[in-house]
Design an enzyme around this catalytic site. Structure first.
Site, PDB file in Angstrom:
ATOM      1  N   ASP A  50     -24.517 -32.255  78.281  1.00  0.00           N
ATOM      2  CA  ASP A  50     -23.688 -31.107  77.904  1.00  0.00           C
ATOM      3  C   ASP A  50     -24.153 -30.527  76.570  1.00  0.00           C
ATOM      4  OD1 ASP A  50     -21.688 -29.273  78.252  1.00  0.00           O
ATOM      5  OD2 ASP A  50     -20.091 -30.564  77.500  1.00  0.00           O
ATOM      6  N   GLY A  51     -24.023 -29.223  76.447  1.00  0.00           N
ATOM      7  CA  GLY A  51     -24.301 -28.579  75.166  1.00  0.00           C
ATOM      8  C   GLY A  51     -25.445 -27.581  75.185  1.00  0.00           C
ATOM      9  N   ARG A 106     -14.864 -36.582  77.764  1.00  0.00           N
ATOM     10  CA  ARG A 106     -14.290 -36.719  79.099  1.00  0.00           C
ATOM     11  C   ARG A 106     -15.398 -36.985  80.110  1.00  0.00           C
ATOM     12  NH1 ARG A 106     -12.703 -31.394  77.511  1.00  0.00           N
ATOM     13  NH2 ARG A 106     -14.390 -29.938  77.970  1.00  0.00           N
ATOM     14  N   ILE A 107     -14.961 -37.377  81.302  1.00  0.00           N
ATOM     15  CA  ILE A 107     -15.901 -37.779  82.353  1.00  0.00           C
ATOM     16  C   ILE A 107     -16.248 -36.614  83.258  1.00  0.00           C
ATOM     17  CG2 ILE A 107     -16.155 -39.349  84.338  1.00  0.00           C
ATOM     18  CD1 ILE A 107     -14.772 -41.440  82.680  1.00  0.00           C
ATOM     19  N   LEU A 111     -38.518 -46.757  88.188  1.00  0.00           N
ATOM     20  CA  LEU A 111     -37.255 -46.178  87.692  1.00  0.00           C
ATOM     21  C   LEU A 111     -36.576 -45.475  88.858  1.00  0.00           C
ATOM     22  CD1 LEU A 111     -35.312 -45.193  85.364  1.00  0.00           C
ATOM     23  CD2 LEU A 111     -36.790 -43.184  85.180  1.00  0.00           C
ATOM     24  N   SER A 159     -22.548 -29.708  88.431  1.00  0.00           N
ATOM     25  CA  SER A 159     -21.345 -30.215  89.097  1.00  0.00           C
ATOM     26  C   SER A 159     -20.863 -29.216  90.145  1.00  0.00           C
ATOM     27  CB  SER A 159     -20.240 -30.468  88.064  1.00  0.00           C
ATOM     28  OG  SER A 159     -19.723 -29.234  87.607  1.00  0.00           O
ATOM     29  N   ARG A 163     -24.249 -24.022  73.964  1.00  0.00           N
ATOM     30  CA  ARG A 163     -23.991 -23.938  72.520  1.00  0.00           C
ATOM     31  C   ARG A 163     -25.292 -24.013  71.725  1.00  0.00           C
ATOM     32  NH1 ARG A 163     -19.882 -28.636  72.707  1.00  0.00           N
ATOM     33  NH2 ARG A 163     -20.668 -28.666  74.837  1.00  0.00           N
ATOM     34  N   HIS A 185     -30.643 -23.874  78.780  1.00  0.00           N
ATOM     35  CA  HIS A 185     -30.868 -24.708  79.965  1.00  0.00           C
ATOM     36  C   HIS A 185     -32.335 -25.118  80.076  1.00  0.00           C
ATOM     37  CE1 HIS A 185     -26.780 -24.334  81.088  1.00  0.00           C
ATOM     38  NE2 HIS A 185     -26.827 -23.049  81.414  1.00  0.00           N
ATOM     39  N   ARG A 237     -19.455 -20.708  87.386  1.00  0.00           N
ATOM     40  CA  ARG A 237     -20.015 -19.972  86.235  1.00  0.00           C
ATOM     41  C   ARG A 237     -20.490 -18.594  86.680  1.00  0.00           C
ATOM     42  NH1 ARG A 237     -22.859 -24.121  82.008  1.00  0.00           N
ATOM     43  NH2 ARG A 237     -21.104 -25.552  81.914  1.00  0.00           N
ATOM     44  N   GLU A 254     -18.094 -27.928  90.170  1.00  0.00           N
ATOM     45  CA  GLU A 254     -17.335 -26.933  89.430  1.00  0.00           C
ATOM     46  C   GLU A 254     -18.250 -25.903  88.748  1.00  0.00           C
ATOM     47  OE1 GLU A 254     -16.894 -30.258  89.243  1.00  0.00           O
ATOM     48  OE2 GLU A 254     -14.878 -30.572  90.016  1.00  0.00           O
ATOM     49  N   ARG A 308     -27.954 -18.164  77.239  1.00  0.00           N
ATOM     50  CA  ARG A 308     -27.652 -19.531  77.686  1.00  0.00           C
ATOM     51  C   ARG A 308     -28.786 -20.118  78.519  1.00  0.00           C
ATOM     52  NH1 ARG A 308     -22.472 -21.347  77.456  1.00  0.00           N
ATOM     53  NH2 ARG A 308     -22.850 -22.636  79.284  1.00  0.00           N
TER      54      ARG A 308
HETATM   55  C1  IPE Z   1     -24.643 -28.352  80.315  1.00  0.00           C
HETATM   56  O1  IPE Z   1     -24.622 -27.482  79.238  1.00  0.00           O
HETATM   57  C2  IPE Z   1     -25.597 -27.914  81.392  1.00  0.00           C
HETATM   58  C3  IPE Z   1     -25.004 -27.615  82.716  1.00  0.00           C
HETATM   59  C4  IPE Z   1     -23.756 -27.689  83.032  1.00  0.00           C
HETATM   60  C5  IPE Z   1     -25.923 -27.170  83.742  1.00  0.00           C
HETATM   61  P1  IPE Z   1     -23.527 -26.345  79.164  1.00  0.00           P
HETATM   62  O2  IPE Z   1     -24.062 -25.145  79.852  1.00  0.00           O
HETATM   63  O3  IPE Z   1     -22.217 -26.844  79.678  1.00  0.00           O
HETATM   64  O4  IPE Z   1     -23.453 -26.094  77.603  1.00  0.00           O
HETATM   65  P2  IPE Z   1     -22.171 -25.707  76.738  1.00  0.00           P
HETATM   66  O5  IPE Z   1     -21.106 -26.732  77.011  1.00  0.00           O
HETATM   67  O6  IPE Z   1     -21.771 -24.337  77.140  1.00  0.00           O
HETATM   68  O7  IPE Z   1     -22.682 -25.778  75.337  1.00  0.00           O
HETATM   69 MG    MG Z   2     -20.545 -27.626  78.774  1.00  0.00          MG
END
Ligand code: IPE
Ligand code: MG
Length: 232
Positions: free
Chosen positions: A2-3, A176-177, A113, A47, A6, A19, A53, A49, A15
């Site tokens: 995650d992140g 969170r999970i 692996l 995910s 940001r 990625h 987006r 969910e 964004r």
């Molecule tokens: C996680 O980063 C990557 C995916 C869900 C594909 P985010 O896209 O959720 O990044 P933030 O949470 O907006 O920073």
């Molecule tokens: Mg995120």
């Protein structure tokens, strides 16, 4: 993982760039796991969910996924990685699905692996599909409902051929999970870091592994029990 968003936002970039940086971090993480002798790594890439987006972001992620499959699969194979995907594949394009299947077939016999990519995955989806599998077996007379216990349910879930994960790492500061491996995480050690996923590297993995090494895993028993067992 995650992140990414940001990380890009801090740089005033789209964004999708985050990625892309996230995909590079995933590669570094795979390398670091190979180096550390970690036997299994499961990356939560997308995910169920995440389909919600904006179309543009989902499109960019799908493109990235396709390109990563084209670029990385042969190299993973060369390095002895067994690649698998968990999740509902039906919503991915035929291009992506074909590359997933090719990657799985090509790397099937590798053991260095076990790399699993969770894509269109959700822990609740996993439990529901396991329940469907068992119900079908019961209906066909191959399984008695009374015989359904934890082992039977566990064996119908994704990753049933691997031991339960020992360490869960979530980057990006949220604790969170988020519907990852719900069943399989029952006794997993959880590790959360504020580091944004694109900044996660071998040193960050080392911090997580060190934190893991300092945990006492009691699995419901007492410290004294563990101490007397390790002494004997
Ligand atoms: C996680 O980063 C990557 C995916 C869900 C594909 P985010 O896209 O959720 O990044 P933030 O949470 O907006 O920073
Ligand atoms: Mg995120």
């Amino acid at each position: 993982m995650d992140g990414n968003g940001r990380w890009a936002k801090m740089r005033h970039r789209p964004r999708s760039l985050g990625h892309r940086a996230g995909a590079r971090a995933a590669n570094l993480c795979i390398d670091a796991c190979l180096e550390a002798g970690i036997p299994a790594l499961t990356l939560f890439a997308f995910s169920r969910e995440n389909w919600q987006r904006p179309d543009e972001e989902v499109g960019a992620l799908m493109q990235l996924f396709l390109r990563a499959l084209d670029r990385e699969v042969d190299e993973l194979h060369r390095r002895g990685v067994r690649l698998r995907f968990i999740g509902e594949r039906g919503a991915f394009s035929a291009d992506i699905r074909a590359r997933m299947a090719r990657g799985e077939t090509l790397t099937r016999a590798n053991t260095r692996l076990h790399l699993t990519i969770a894509a269109d995955y959700s822990g609740r989806w996993d439990l529901a599909q396991a329940a469907r599998t068992l119900a079908r077996r019961a209906l066909e007379g191959r399984l008695s409902p009374d015989a359904i216990g934890e082992a039977e349910l566990g064996s119908a879930l994704a990753l049933s051929d691997l031991p339960d994960p020992d360490l869960f790492i979530r980057t990006g500061g949220d604790t969170r999970i988020s519907n990852f491996l719900l069943w399989q995480l029952a006794y997993c050690e959880l590790y959360f870091t504020d580091t944004l996923w694109p900044d996660f590297d071998a040193a960050q993995l080392r911090l997580a592994l060190d934190a893991f090494a300092s945990r006492e895993r009691r699995f419901g028993r007492t410290s004294d029990q563990l101490a007397s067992e390790s002494a004997s």
